[in-house]
Motif scaffolding. Sequence first.
Motif, mmCIF file in Angstrom:
data_model
loop_
_atom_site.group_PDB
_atom_site.id
_atom_site.type_symbol
_atom_site.label_atom_id
_atom_site.label_comp_id
_atom_site.label_asym_id
_atom_site.label_seq_id
_atom_site.Cartn_x
_atom_site.Cartn_y
_atom_site.Cartn_z
ATOM 1 N N THR A 53 -11.447 3.387 -9.243
ATOM 2 C CA THR A 53 -10.517 2.396 -9.779
ATOM 3 C C THR A 53 -10.003 2.867 -11.127
ATOM 4 O OG1 THR A 53 -11.739 0.638 -8.651
ATOM 5 C CG2 THR A 53 -10.235 -0.021 -10.392
ATOM 6 N N LEU A 54 -8.702 2.817 -11.309
ATOM 7 C CA LEU A 54 -8.103 3.253 -12.563
ATOM 8 C C LEU A 54 -8.543 2.320 -13.691
ATOM 9 C CD1 LEU A 54 -4.444 4.019 -11.418
ATOM 10 C CD2 LEU A 54 -6.313 5.625 -11.703
ATOM 11 N N PRO A 55 -8.836 2.871 -14.867
ATOM 12 C CA PRO A 55 -9.217 2.017 -16.013
ATOM 13 C C PRO A 55 -8.003 1.347 -16.640
ATOM 14 C CG PRO A 55 -9.228 4.311 -16.667
ATOM 15 C CD PRO A 55 -8.912 4.306 -15.197
ATOM 16 N N VAL A 56 -7.175 0.744 -15.804
ATOM 17 C CA VAL A 56 -5.942 0.078 -16.233
ATOM 18 C C VAL A 56 -6.014 -1.361 -15.749
ATOM 19 C CG1 VAL A 56 -3.443 0.007 -15.957
ATOM 20 C CG2 VAL A 56 -4.596 2.203 -16.182
ATOM 21 N N TYR A 83 -3.795 12.315 1.607
ATOM 22 C CA TYR A 83 -5.240 12.155 1.775
ATOM 23 C C TYR A 83 -5.806 10.947 1.033
ATOM 24 C CZ TYR A 83 -5.268 16.853 3.760
ATOM 25 O OH TYR A 83 -5.038 17.948 4.552
ATOM 26 N N SER A 84 -4.992 10.258 0.251
ATOM 27 C CA SER A 84 -5.493 9.135 -0.540
ATOM 28 C C SER A 84 -4.611 7.922 -0.327
ATOM 29 C CB SER A 84 -5.544 9.487 -2.031
ATOM 30 O OG SER A 84 -6.403 10.579 -2.270
ATOM 31 N N VAL A 85 -5.256 6.757 -0.281
ATOM 32 C CA VAL A 85 -4.555 5.478 -0.194
ATOM 33 C C VAL A 85 -4.678 4.794 -1.546
ATOM 34 C CG1 VAL A 85 -4.379 3.270 0.996
ATOM 35 C CG2 VAL A 85 -5.129 5.275 2.241
ATOM 36 N N ILE A 86 -3.552 4.332 -2.076
ATOM 37 C CA ILE A 86 -3.530 3.618 -3.356
ATOM 38 C C ILE A 86 -3.307 2.151 -3.052
ATOM 39 C CG2 ILE A 86 -2.435 3.437 -5.607
ATOM 40 C CD1 ILE A 86 -1.589 6.344 -5.321
ATOM 41 N N SER A 87 -4.253 1.322 -3.489
ATOM 42 C CA SER A 87 -4.252 -0.088 -3.127
ATOM 43 C C SER A 87 -4.295 -0.949 -4.384
ATOM 44 C CB SER A 87 -5.451 -0.408 -2.232
ATOM 45 O OG SER A 87 -5.616 -1.794 -2.072
ATOM 46 N N PRO A 88 -3.425 -1.965 -4.502
ATOM 47 C CA PRO A 88 -3.553 -2.919 -5.609
ATOM 48 C C PRO A 88 -4.681 -3.908 -5.342
ATOM 49 C CG PRO A 88 -1.672 -3.472 -4.245
ATOM 50 C CD PRO A 88 -2.262 -2.228 -3.655
ATOM 51 N N VAL A 89 -5.654 -3.933 -6.241
ATOM 52 C CA VAL A 89 -6.819 -4.803 -6.090
ATOM 53 C C VAL A 89 -6.785 -5.801 -7.239
ATOM 54 C CG1 VAL A 89 -9.311 -4.894 -5.848
ATOM 55 C CG2 VAL A 89 -8.073 -2.885 -5.067
ATOM 56 N N LEU A 96 0.842 -1.189 0.000
ATOM 57 C CA LEU A 96 0.000 0.000 0.000
ATOM 58 C C LEU A 96 0.882 1.245 0.000
ATOM 59 C CD1 LEU A 96 -2.462 -1.112 2.804
ATOM 60 C CD2 LEU A 96 -2.963 -1.114 0.371
ATOM 61 N N ILE A 97 0.387 2.322 -0.607
ATOM 62 C CA ILE A 97 1.101 3.600 -0.577
ATOM 63 C C ILE A 97 0.092 4.727 -0.396
ATOM 64 C CG2 ILE A 97 3.125 2.911 -1.932
ATOM 65 C CD1 ILE A 97 1.785 4.113 -4.379
ATOM 66 N N ILE A 110 -5.972 -1.169 -9.885
ATOM 67 C CA ILE A 110 -5.480 -0.294 -8.819
ATOM 68 C C ILE A 110 -6.603 0.650 -8.421
ATOM 69 C CG2 ILE A 110 -3.817 1.503 -8.218
ATOM 70 C CD1 ILE A 110 -1.880 0.193 -10.175
ATOM 71 N N THR A 111 -6.909 0.711 -7.131
ATOM 72 C CA THR A 111 -7.985 1.549 -6.616
ATOM 73 C C THR A 111 -7.393 2.650 -5.753
ATOM 74 O OG1 THR A 111 -9.504 -0.330 -6.603
ATOM 75 C CG2 THR A 111 -10.122 1.568 -5.291
ATOM 76 N N ILE A 112 -7.926 3.867 -5.913
ATOM 77 C CA ILE A 112 -7.512 5.025 -5.124
ATOM 78 C C ILE A 112 -8.652 5.380 -4.181
ATOM 79 C CG2 ILE A 112 -6.750 7.426 -5.191
ATOM 80 C CD1 ILE A 112 -5.693 6.915 -7.990
#
Length: 933
Positions: free
Chosen positions: A49-52, A27-33, A20-21, A37-39
């Motif tokens: 969720t990023l469209p990637v 103010y935001s957590v970036i999580s690999p789902v 996690l980062i 990847i969801t912010i």
Amino acid sequence: MKFAYKFSNLLGTVYRKGNLIFSPDGYSVISPVGNRITIFDLKNNKSSTLPVESRFDYTSIDIAPNGSILIAVNEEGEASLISLISRRVIHKYRFKRRVRCIKFSPDGKHFAACKENNVFVFKAPGLLTGEFNPFVMERVFHGAFDETTYIDWSYDSKLLAVGSKDNSTRLYSLEKWANFKSYSLGSHTDSIVGCFFEKDSYDLSTISRNGQLCVWECSIDPDALTPWQPIAKKQKPQESESEDDIDFDKALEKTEKQKKKDKHVSNQSAADDAEDEEDTTDKESKVQKLFYKKLGRHYLGDEVRKQNSDAVLTSAAYHRDTKILVTGFSTGAFFIHEMPDVNMIHSLSISEQCISSIALNNTGDWIALGCSGLGQLLVWEWQSETYAMKQQGHSTNMSCLSYSPDGQYIVTGGDDGKVKLWNAATGFCTITFQEHSSAISDVLFSHNRKFVVSASLDGTVRAYDMTRYRNFRTLVSPRPVQFSCVALDASDEFLAAGGQDVFEIFLWSMKLGRLLEILAGHEGPVASLAFNPNLASSALASVSWDKTLKLWNAIESGSAHETIQLTADGLCVVYKPDGKEVAVATLDGQISFFDCKTAMQTSSIEGKNDLGSGRSDTDLVTAKKSLQGKAFTCLCYMADGSCILAGGQSKNVCIYNIQESVLLKKFEVTQNRSFDAVDDFINRRKMTEFGNVALVEDREENEGGKVSLRLPGVRKGDMASRSIKPEVRVYSLQFSPTGQSWAAATTEGLLIYSLDMGLVFDPFELEFGITPQTVKETLFKREHARALMMALKLNEKLLIQEVIENVPYRDIELTITSLPDVYVERVLKFVASELENTRHIHFYLIWINAILTRQGSKINSTVQMPVLLTLQKNMQRKYDELSKICDFNQYTIKYIQRLGEHKAAKEKAKSDGEETSEDELREDTLVEEMEVD
């Protein structure tokens, strides 16, 4: 335009695995789902969720210091360089091996990656380096004897600390320094989990898997690093002669002189070299060399091992500014220590599962904790001891879903026995019900949005109040039954549930909670139920594995029913929105449509070939052969009833036109090869004479060497042997009542697909001469109705918005009256969708009031029902948002008024000459302090 659905968000899964980062602003957590990847925006309480999408699960991610570039590496070593501004992949790079850690340097000019026993340093693309060619390798370090596990940069980006599985930490530098070479730190007895530099210093802290923490002090200050300069040696004098006109006598004389001269020169050069060596030794004696001194060793895991001797330290994070060290263990406990004295501040246990990742934000106030076993993501504010965010998806498969009537919420049920309520706008879970003791088979929202119904294999059907969030009704059968499906009638008065092991349908009264009827007639498990959506009808349709579709009128005539024979086992049945037709999915891959009045089949769709096949690692047959066993298991009509959405035992979701029986569009819900049965073919490099190499277990990654193969025949749950590659499937899907999106409960999670309105030009009855310029000219002439009609024909959002917002509020009713009925409905649709994000709430409410009062009787409510539901949803959302602000302001104003009255009364008492007591003086000073604040 009608089917321009694009992936918009991923719900139901908040964390899968990886690190996690936090974003640079904190103010935001970036999580690999999984492979996405969801912010999580904690400031605005929203997730996106990023469209990637990657081909495998992401395991290592990091963000640049400027917050514009994200690097994500999946478990196969494929790295993606993602722009967080455009939310697109800029570049891809293949490491060809697993990357355990990747980190940007603090100055943003480089990033380093751990691969095997090597560390690769690349130039970071961007304005800081002036290099826009991504992944330009600058240095490679080969010092470790085992796999590298962790990377940390010094504050000035000059030194790099690398932890390894060989129990040591090595330091490298990108540039050459006179007083530093590669340095190794030992003293650990297990693999390194984390190594952290201090702020404005090269002091280091290293922590290993067995909980040992070593604190190291550097011998020099960062300013004492001196650049290395090569020493230029003096060149020997040489004489150049031409080869022409050589006199041999003079040459012999010259050779004797040259010998004497060379002897003198050699003696002189030896003296010069000795002087150079003396100079270099003097310089080296002046330059202080870098080395480390161990200040102390601490054992952090002793307290955890008292409860569990097998506990290991799995993750750690350190904040340089506040000197806070956070460590997580395999037992679910995490400790907060203050460095360098290693004083414990907090010790807390969040679950019994392993803590996979820890991250700290830029201020050090928030701690993000990820548990891969539970799919749990927490953000803990350690100073106030409160949760800033606490989200958890279903720990096993998500089996069913249902939209609320206004499309604002989605309720899901899982095989873990939990019912979760998700906010479709924010992506967060708002409430979790845990009353069921077994897997949830079906969930439903009531038509009045007041309660949720769930059926479970534990033999109960439960109803949950959406106002008080409690289980207010529990319905059971006379004998234990595993309920496989549930249905509510249009009036929300009657509830029906079908049995899986007992082939009967049970009918209850929701008001009384009493069993009214037991409908018998099926000879196999009841797979699906559906009530007629019309209020005037109480018909119930049911399909079973006995190859029959039965139409019941249970409320009026009891067990009387009509039976329709199907071509194969029935799997799903749904009613058309007008209630005149039913669609049935059968085991042979067909979708059949029947008229409810005549009980005759009107059409059918052969969809087996559209499902697509996928070969599992354990399959002994080809994908083409396994396709014969595929079928649709869930269906859903569009709001107008012209098309149907179908999904099942595959990664594809199909939209069919019912009248033409043709496939209109196919959606592939995932490309994640970390799941099973995604590809149609098994790579021949994995095939040996003994079977598939992919089935060989990698015991090093699993604690205790647990088996990770699926038992034969097991299809749901944990596969009875901790399977790590579940098959990709679509368990349930449904269109949003607003018609703007649809959701699918899959192995990946809850996927939301929405209409992408801005990328498609879709004019409506466009005429020659209508351009944006002519629309603006007409608007300038104050011909508002004509300008609005022209903008609606062009159907461009910004142009329609400009025209609507330039109409004076006094002329809104006149403009609405001047429009034809077709354009009034389109204006209502635009205003309803625009109300979600606009600031001009009162202005748009005037438009809505004018449309509904002047032209409301002419609007076709059946066709425009999705528009009206969108309007209801957005108005309800605005009401919820504004009501909190208004209530807060109302109470604040009342408080200020009371303070004013109190102060006026005190001043009046003083003016009357009354003596004030000490309590009154204290109250006066308190009031004055509040006014100053």
